[in-house]
Design an enzyme around this catalytic site. Structure first.
Site, PDB file in Angstrom:
ATOM      1  N   MET A  88       0.860  -1.191   0.000  1.00  0.00           N
ATOM      2  CA  MET A  88       0.000   0.000   0.000  1.00  0.00           C
ATOM      3  C   MET A  88       0.892   1.235   0.000  1.00  0.00           C
ATOM      4  O   MET A  88       1.914   1.274   0.676  1.00  0.00           O
ATOM      5  CB  MET A  88      -0.924   0.000   1.220  1.00  0.00           C
ATOM      6  CG  MET A  88      -1.937  -1.128   1.215  1.00  0.00           C
ATOM      7  SD  MET A  88      -2.897  -1.203   2.744  1.00  0.00           S
ATOM      8  CE  MET A  88      -1.692  -1.886   3.883  1.00  0.00           C
ATOM      9  N   SER A 116       5.471  -1.392  -0.984  1.00  0.00           N
ATOM     10  CA  SER A 116       5.132  -0.824  -2.284  1.00  0.00           C
ATOM     11  C   SER A 116       6.271   0.026  -2.849  1.00  0.00           C
ATOM     12  O   SER A 116       7.004   0.672  -2.099  1.00  0.00           O
ATOM     13  CB  SER A 116       3.879   0.045  -2.153  1.00  0.00           C
ATOM     14  OG  SER A 116       3.617   0.747  -3.357  1.00  0.00           O
ATOM     15  N   GLN A 138       7.190  -4.922  -3.831  1.00  0.00           N
ATOM     16  CA  GLN A 138       6.259  -4.791  -4.957  1.00  0.00           C
ATOM     17  C   GLN A 138       6.805  -3.785  -5.944  1.00  0.00           C
ATOM     18  O   GLN A 138       7.211  -2.678  -5.568  1.00  0.00           O
ATOM     19  CB  GLN A 138       4.886  -4.345  -4.450  1.00  0.00           C
ATOM     20  CG  GLN A 138       3.864  -4.087  -5.540  1.00  0.00           C
ATOM     21  CD  GLN A 138       3.899  -2.646  -6.045  1.00  0.00           C
ATOM     22  OE1 GLN A 138       4.296  -1.732  -5.323  1.00  0.00           O
ATOM     23  NE2 GLN A 138       3.496  -2.439  -7.292  1.00  0.00           N
ATOM     24  N   TYR A 140       6.397  -1.411  -9.418  1.00  0.00           N
ATOM     25  CA  TYR A 140       5.856  -0.770 -10.604  1.00  0.00           C
ATOM     26  C   TYR A 140       7.043  -0.456 -11.504  1.00  0.00           C
ATOM     27  O   TYR A 140       8.075   0.023 -11.019  1.00  0.00           O
ATOM     28  CB  TYR A 140       5.154   0.542 -10.268  1.00  0.00           C
ATOM     29  CG  TYR A 140       3.877   0.425  -9.480  1.00  0.00           C
ATOM     30  CD1 TYR A 140       2.760  -0.211 -10.011  1.00  0.00           C
ATOM     31  CD2 TYR A 140       3.774   0.995  -8.214  1.00  0.00           C
ATOM     32  CE1 TYR A 140       1.585  -0.296  -9.285  1.00  0.00           C
ATOM     33  CE2 TYR A 140       2.598   0.923  -7.489  1.00  0.00           C
ATOM     34  CZ  TYR A 140       1.506   0.276  -8.027  1.00  0.00           C
ATOM     35  OH  TYR A 140       0.341   0.188  -7.313  1.00  0.00           O
ATOM     36  N   THR A 166       3.341  -5.839 -10.077  1.00  0.00           N
ATOM     37  CA  THR A 166       1.945  -5.481 -10.330  1.00  0.00           C
ATOM     38  C   THR A 166       1.704  -5.399 -11.837  1.00  0.00           C
ATOM     39  O   THR A 166       2.434  -4.719 -12.559  1.00  0.00           O
ATOM     40  CB  THR A 166       1.604  -4.140  -9.664  1.00  0.00           C
ATOM     41  OG1 THR A 166       1.651  -4.316  -8.237  1.00  0.00           O
ATOM     42  CG2 THR A 166       0.221  -3.662 -10.054  1.00  0.00           C
ATOM     43  N   LYS A 232       1.028  -9.879  -9.494  1.00  0.00           N
ATOM     44  CA  LYS A 232      -0.132  -9.402  -8.743  1.00  0.00           C
ATOM     45  C   LYS A 232      -1.096  -8.671  -9.670  1.00  0.00           C
ATOM     46  O   LYS A 232      -0.695  -7.754 -10.394  1.00  0.00           O
ATOM     47  CB  LYS A 232       0.321  -8.455  -7.621  1.00  0.00           C
ATOM     48  CG  LYS A 232      -0.819  -7.889  -6.776  1.00  0.00           C
ATOM     49  CD  LYS A 232      -0.274  -7.013  -5.656  1.00  0.00           C
ATOM     50  CE  LYS A 232      -1.390  -6.471  -4.769  1.00  0.00           C
ATOM     51  NZ  LYS A 232      -2.227  -5.493  -5.477  1.00  0.00           N
ATOM     52  N   SER A 254      -6.347 -10.343  -7.695  1.00  0.00           N
ATOM     53  CA  SER A 254      -6.492  -9.005  -7.110  1.00  0.00           C
ATOM     54  C   SER A 254      -7.194  -8.062  -8.069  1.00  0.00           C
ATOM     55  O   SER A 254      -6.992  -8.126  -9.279  1.00  0.00           O
ATOM     56  CB  SER A 254      -5.093  -8.445  -6.782  1.00  0.00           C
ATOM     57  OG  SER A 254      -5.177  -7.120  -6.289  1.00  0.00           O
ATOM     58  N   HIS A 256      -6.738  -4.796  -7.345  1.00  0.00           N
ATOM     59  CA  HIS A 256      -6.023  -3.583  -6.947  1.00  0.00           C
ATOM     60  C   HIS A 256      -6.857  -2.785  -5.936  1.00  0.00           C
ATOM     61  O   HIS A 256      -6.951  -1.559  -5.991  1.00  0.00           O
ATOM     62  CB  HIS A 256      -5.690  -2.719  -8.164  1.00  0.00           C
ATOM     63  CG  HIS A 256      -4.440  -1.906  -8.016  1.00  0.00           C
ATOM     64  ND1 HIS A 256      -3.280  -2.195  -8.689  1.00  0.00           N
ATOM     65  CD2 HIS A 256      -4.160  -0.814  -7.261  1.00  0.00           C
ATOM     66  CE1 HIS A 256      -2.352  -1.299  -8.377  1.00  0.00           C
ATOM     67  NE2 HIS A 256      -2.867  -0.462  -7.506  1.00  0.00           N
ATOM     68  N   ASP A 287      -6.382 -11.212  -2.585  1.00  0.00           N
ATOM     69  CA  ASP A 287      -6.666 -10.071  -1.717  1.00  0.00           C
ATOM     70  C   ASP A 287      -8.014  -9.480  -2.113  1.00  0.00           C
ATOM     71  O   ASP A 287      -8.699  -9.971  -3.002  1.00  0.00           O
ATOM     72  CB  ASP A 287      -5.541  -9.025  -1.747  1.00  0.00           C
ATOM     73  CG  ASP A 287      -5.421  -8.295  -3.094  1.00  0.00           C
ATOM     74  OD1 ASP A 287      -6.324  -8.409  -3.952  1.00  0.00           O
ATOM     75  OD2 ASP A 287      -4.418  -7.587  -3.292  1.00  0.00           O
ATOM     76  N   GLY A 288      -8.426  -8.430  -1.414  1.00  0.00           N
ATOM     77  CA  GLY A 288      -9.648  -7.731  -1.781  1.00  0.00           C
ATOM     78  C   GLY A 288     -10.829  -8.053  -0.896  1.00  0.00           C
ATOM     79  O   GLY A 288     -11.412  -9.137  -0.996  1.00  0.00           O
ATOM     80  N   GLY A 289     -11.183  -7.137   0.004  1.00  0.00           N
ATOM     81  CA  GLY A 289     -12.399  -7.265   0.787  1.00  0.00           C
ATOM     82  C   GLY A 289     -12.331  -8.189   1.982  1.00  0.00           C
ATOM     83  O   GLY A 289     -13.358  -8.480   2.599  1.00  0.00           O
ATOM     84  N   ARG A 311      -6.380  -2.556   3.444  1.00  0.00           N
ATOM     85  CA  ARG A 311      -6.896  -1.401   4.180  1.00  0.00           C
ATOM     86  C   ARG A 311      -7.020  -1.618   5.691  1.00  0.00           C
ATOM     87  O   ARG A 311      -6.693  -0.705   6.455  1.00  0.00           O
ATOM     88  CB  ARG A 311      -8.238  -0.963   3.591  1.00  0.00           C
ATOM     89  CG  ARG A 311      -8.128  -0.301   2.209  1.00  0.00           C
ATOM     90  CD  ARG A 311      -9.499   0.122   1.709  1.00  0.00           C
ATOM     91  NE  ARG A 311      -9.453   0.743   0.397  1.00  0.00           N
ATOM     92  CZ  ARG A 311      -9.572   0.072  -0.758  1.00  0.00           C
ATOM     93  NH1 ARG A 311      -9.719  -1.254  -0.737  1.00  0.00           N
ATOM     94  NH2 ARG A 311      -9.538   0.720  -1.917  1.00  0.00           N
TER      95      ARG A 311
END
Length: 357
Positions: A88, A116, A138, A140, A166, A232, A254, A256, A287-289, A311
């Site tokens: 993150m 990140s 991670q 970019y 990613t 990812k 994911s 994102h 991931d996610g939720g 989060r």
């Protein structure tokens, strides 16, 4: 920022969602919305939580359960629970010690932490917070392939144990909360270190696909390091099959964080098809939720090796720093220790798809 809660005060937080209101009190409005927000109408963001909750368990009873083992493993390395902290951006928005504080909390809890590229601190400075911790980097692709390669080499030199590339960001998703608030990212040393990306912020990340990042270039990036290689941002079973055939060590199912393509399939719904497509050729993370230990168990039952949580740990960092991160991990551990015997399982390894209706 409002003062962090003490460890004693944090015991009053009984589930992961309890950290969100505490974080809102301690972060600026634009910063909170930057982390909380999704893309377009935030349909995927909202559905990502509900998708896990739609699943129903079919527990077994009268099993011999002498002890309960909630430990997991990522890349064949044992962790306290099958959970890692997702990458993150800009964690200085939540705490002055930023990613160093997050890593320290993760290390104390015995779970991996993924840093990140858009971190508030350099990867070397973060590493000093917990030199022996399980940490990944991670990536970019920014500032040209040469600069990106230098980041990967620095990460390996600093003791990071996996490279997480990613792959779901050809352009930046439409982030309307940020447009309304006029939010601007704070200093990000990995972006600000090169003239190609300095002062471009969001645009810097968009430009990664201008570099021509494709399956061919993904293969080239893998040659930059001996670290395990993870992709990812996979939602398609066909992409998962290609990744597995390419020999990646793991993929992350994911969206994102619901921040890229709105109305994309929820990760809980995408996961079974991807697990089937991979057919055991690499690990599958998701991931996610994820907001409950029950969500983690559901993901494992659907075939995931492990789960990345984002989060809730960001909110926990804002609420209590290292102690908040430790508390969030402890809540998940407590929930897993309750869920497994109620399902009739003595360990994470016993969680199978036939426990789901």
């Amino acid at each position: 920022m409002t003062e962090s809660l003490t460890a004693a005060e944090l015991t009053r937080v009984v589930n992961l969602e309890g950290f969100e209101a505490l974080a809102r009190e301690r972060m600026t409005g634009p910063a909170f919305d930057y982390v909380a927000g999704g893309a377009w109408d935030e349909v995927t963001l909202e559905e990502s939580v509900g998708a896990w909750r739609r699943h129903r368990f079919v527990p077994r009873v009268l099993r011999e359960l002498r002890s309960i083992d909630v430990s997991g493993a990522f890349l064949r390395r044992r962790t306290a629970i099958p959970v890692a902290i997702a990458p993150m951006a800009a964690q200085s928005l939540a705490h002055a010690n930023a990613e160093a504080e997050m890593l320290a909390g993760a290390a104390a809890a015995g779970i991996p932490f993924c840093l990140s590229t858009t971190s508030s601190m350099t990867l070397e400075d973060v590493a000093t917070a917990a030199p022996d911790a399980e940490r990944w980097f991670q990536l970019y692709v920014i500032g040209g392939m040469g600069y990106s390669r230098s980041l990967v080499e620095r990460a390996e030199q600093a003791g990071y144990r996996a490279l997480v590339l990613t792959v779901d960001l050809p352009v930046l998703g439409r982030r309307e909360r940020d447009h309304r608030s006029g939010f601007e990212l704070p200093a990000l040393p990995h972006l600000d270190a090169t003239e190609d990306v300095r002062d471009q912020r969001y645009g810097a990340i968009e430009n990664q696909w201008i570099e021509g990042l494709t399956w061919t270039s993904v293969g080239a990036i893998r040659t930059w390091t001996s670290m395990p290689f993870v992709l990812k941002g996979i939602l398609s079973p066909e992409d998962a099959r290609v990744a597995a055939e390419a020999g990646v060590d793991a993929i992350v199912v994911s969206t994102h964080g619901g921040r890229q393509l709105d109305r994309a399939i929820a990760t809980a719904d995408a996961l079974p098809g991807i697990v089937d497509a991979v057919a055991g050729r690499c690990e599958v993370w998701v991931d996610g939720g994820v907001r409950r230990g029950l969500d983690v168990v559901t993901a494992i039952a659907l075939g995931a090796t492990g789960v990345l949580v984002g989060r809730p740990f960001y909110w926990a960092l804002a609420a209590g720093g290292r102690a908040g991160v430790e508390r969030a991990a402890a809540i998940l551990r407590d929930e897993l220790e309750l869920a497994l015997p109620l399902l009739g399982c003595a360990s994470i390894a016993e969680v199978r798809r036939d426990l789901l209706a």
